[in-house]
Every structure is written in structure tokens, then in C-alpha cells.
Design an enzyme around this catalytic site. Structure first.
Site, PDB file in Angstrom:
ATOM      1  N   LYS A  86       0.858  -1.198   0.000  1.00 60.00           N
ATOM      2  CA  LYS A  86       0.000   0.000   0.000  1.00 60.00           C
ATOM      3  C   LYS A  86       0.883   1.233   0.000  1.00 60.00           C
ATOM      4  O   LYS A  86       2.067   1.191   0.351  1.00 60.00           O
ATOM      5  CB  LYS A  86      -0.929   0.013   1.213  1.00 60.00           C
ATOM      6  CG  LYS A  86      -0.238  -0.027   2.582  1.00 60.00           C
ATOM      7  CD  LYS A  86       0.322   1.306   3.062  1.00 60.00           C
ATOM      8  CE  LYS A  86       1.043   1.178   4.396  1.00 60.00           C
ATOM      9  NZ  LYS A  86       1.850   2.406   4.730  1.00 60.00           N
ATOM     10  N   ASP A 107      -1.647  -1.235  11.256  1.00 62.83           N
ATOM     11  CA  ASP A 107      -2.157  -1.248   9.886  1.00 62.83           C
ATOM     12  C   ASP A 107      -2.425  -2.649   9.355  1.00 62.83           C
ATOM     13  O   ASP A 107      -2.808  -2.817   8.208  1.00 62.83           O
ATOM     14  CB  ASP A 107      -1.220  -0.493   8.940  1.00 62.83           C
ATOM     15  CG  ASP A 107       0.177  -1.094   8.867  1.00 62.83           C
ATOM     16  OD1 ASP A 107       0.488  -1.986   9.688  1.00 62.83           O
ATOM     17  OD2 ASP A 107       0.961  -0.656   8.009  1.00 62.83           O
TER      18      ASP A 107
END
Length: 284
Positions: free
Chosen positions: A11, A135
């Protein structure tokens, strides 16, 4: 199911604002997670013992490895022994702010739950993911998302950035805990939540208003990373930013040709990956 091979995507952070330090020691933040087509590949094979191997000399497979931690948590919470041969084909730079380790952990939770029919639902997996890292929950469903709190409260976004994104990584491993000890939380002038409403695909607006609070800290320590961001603009990027706590910097370009030219420039010295949104491969 005896064997399973899955992609473990990276990401980037489209902006990262650190709002305040919490009483539990973590920080409240806001960011936008965008998945990219760069990914590791993990193969799980049932075995009579646990073994983790990788093609990377930088990945410590049993000491503080998030895949191993994910398996330990699954065993503790299901009281079931999990024996696997795991091979991690690493493509995502380690310690580069692209979430590779967190992605690997989330994919392990999902894959092992499926292979061993553990019966854990998304809420169960999310709870375990958050025990591993802030995350990690994002990678259980890696779609464009606005994230807040520690980064675990996720709001999926129905968006698509129709631009090529060039990833540049100098091979510098940034310690996330070090970066957070240096940060000075503050309320942002422009909340990412407001920017999302009308300006997400306006690259000139992003350049002016979207920031990463860790850039100043990291740039002061590693001039080379700042130079990469400056060079991305010189090579034609319309918006460039460091991802996460670094060291990866990405540039968003208005067209593929400019992105290809920039990639040719950077790949002579650095790891590069060109995310082409027009390549409709799967990232999950």
C-alpha cells in the site's frame, strides 16, 4: 486444503497526519490507504512442523517476524496446533513504508483460517490483526480506505486514481518506532477527510495541501530520501510524497509515458515499481 498460494499486496499512504498521542502510548492519525499492484507471494503447505523460508536475506523468519506472530496468535486463540511450510517470495521492500510485513501477517491470518477451517469471522481476524500492528487490519480487505484512530478504523472509499504511480525505494530501512518518538502531533490545517470530498483526483491540489507529517523528520536524517522526492518532481511527477514513515517515495504522473521515462531514470540506482492502473490484475 493442503496447499495455498496467495498474493500479499503493498500500500501507499496518500497523506499522513498524526493528530495526538494517546494515553495508551499509540497515536491518533488520519491517512488514506491505497493498494498497489506490487506484492509478495506466500505459499502455505501443510506439514508436521512449522518452517518459514524466504528469498530475502533481510527478513528474519522466526525472530519478530509478523507471519510467525500471526500463527502464534491463531494457535493461542483456537487451541489448535498449526504446522506449515511457508515460503515468502519477497518483492516489497522491507522497512520501506509500504506495509509489506503487515500485509504478510494479514494474509497469513486469512489463509490459515481458511486452510484449517478455524471458523474465525472478520471481527475475530480484525482483533488478532490489531494485536500484531496498527495497519494489519487494513490488509484483511485491502481496498482504498480512509483510516483513523491508530489506522485500524477504516472507511472504504469508492474511488480510483486514474494515474500511474512510480514507487522509488533507496534501500534505507526506517524504524517506525524511532519515527514516532520524533513526531510532534498537531491538528492538520487541511483534514484528509475534507480533501476526500472533492479533490482526490486533482493532483495540483494534492501537491499543495496533502502532506506526510513524517517527511520532515526523515528528510532531516536521510537527505537521500528528500532528494528522491525532489527528483520525482524534476522528472515530471505532478504529486510526490513519502509513504508511511518511509523510506519509499512515490510520484503520481499525468500519463504513462512520463512515468516510464522517470522509471528509467530512477531504476539505475534504486528499487522501482511502476503501478499501472490500466493493468487490471488482481491485488487480493
Amino acid at each position: 486444503m493442503e496447499k495455498l498460494t496467495v498474493e500479499s499486496p503493498a500500500k501507499i499512504n496518500l497523506g499522513l497526519n498524526v493528530l495526538k498521542k494517546r494515553e495508551d502510548g499509540y497515536h491518533d492519525l488520519e491517512t488514506v490507504f491505497l493498494p498497489i499492484l506490487l506484492s509478495d507471494k506466500i505459499t502455505f503447505s501443510k506439514s508436521d512442523k512449522i518452517k518459514i523460508e524466504t528469498n530475502s536475506d533481510l527478513l528474519n523468519v522466526l525472530n519478530n517476524n509478523l507471519v510467525f506472530k500471526a500463527i502464534q496468535l491463531l494457535e493461542e486463540n483456537t487451541r489448535q496446533n498449526i504446522f506449515l511450510d511457508i515460503y515468502i517470495d519477497k518483492n516489497i521492500p522491507i522497512g520501506g513504508g509500504l506495509g509489506g510485513g503487515s500485509s504478510n501477517a494479514a494474509i497469513t491470518l486469512k489463509s490459515v483460517n481458511k486452510m484449517f477451517e478455524l471458523g474465525l469471522d472478520l471481527a475475530d481476524l480484525t482483533r488478532l490483526a490489531l494485536d500484531i500492528g496498527s495497519d494489519v487490519p487494513y490488509f484483511l480487505n485491502p481496498v482504498p480506505s480512509f483510516a483513523e484512530s491508530r489506522g485500524e478504523i477504516l472507511h472504504p472509499l469508492n474511488i480510483e486514481l486514474p494515474y500511474p504511480i512510480l514507487i522509488v525505494n533507496p534501500g534505507i530501512k526506517i524504524d517506525t518506532s524511532w519515527a514516532f518518538t520524533k513526531i510532534k502531533p498537531a491538528k492538520p490545517i487541511n483534514s484528509l477527510r475534507n480533501i476526500l470530498n472533492s479533490h482526490l483526483t486533482d493532483l495540483d491540489y494534492l501537491k499543495e495541501f496533502v502532506t506526510n507529517d513524517f517527511e520532515e523528520i526523515v528528510f532531516n536524517e536521510y537527505q537521500q530520501i528528500k532528494d528522491i522526492k525532489d527528483s520525482l518532481y524534476l522528472q515530471g511527477a505532478q504529486f510526490a510524497l513519502m509513504s508511511g514513515t518511509g523510506s519509499t517515495v512515490y510520484g503520481i504522473f499525468s500519463n504513462l509515458q512520463k512515468a516510464y521515462w522517470a522509471e528509467d531514470f530512477f531504476k539505475q540506482k534504486y528499487f522501482t515499481f511502476l503501478h499501472n492502473p490500466f493493468n487490471k490484475g488482481s491485488i487480493t
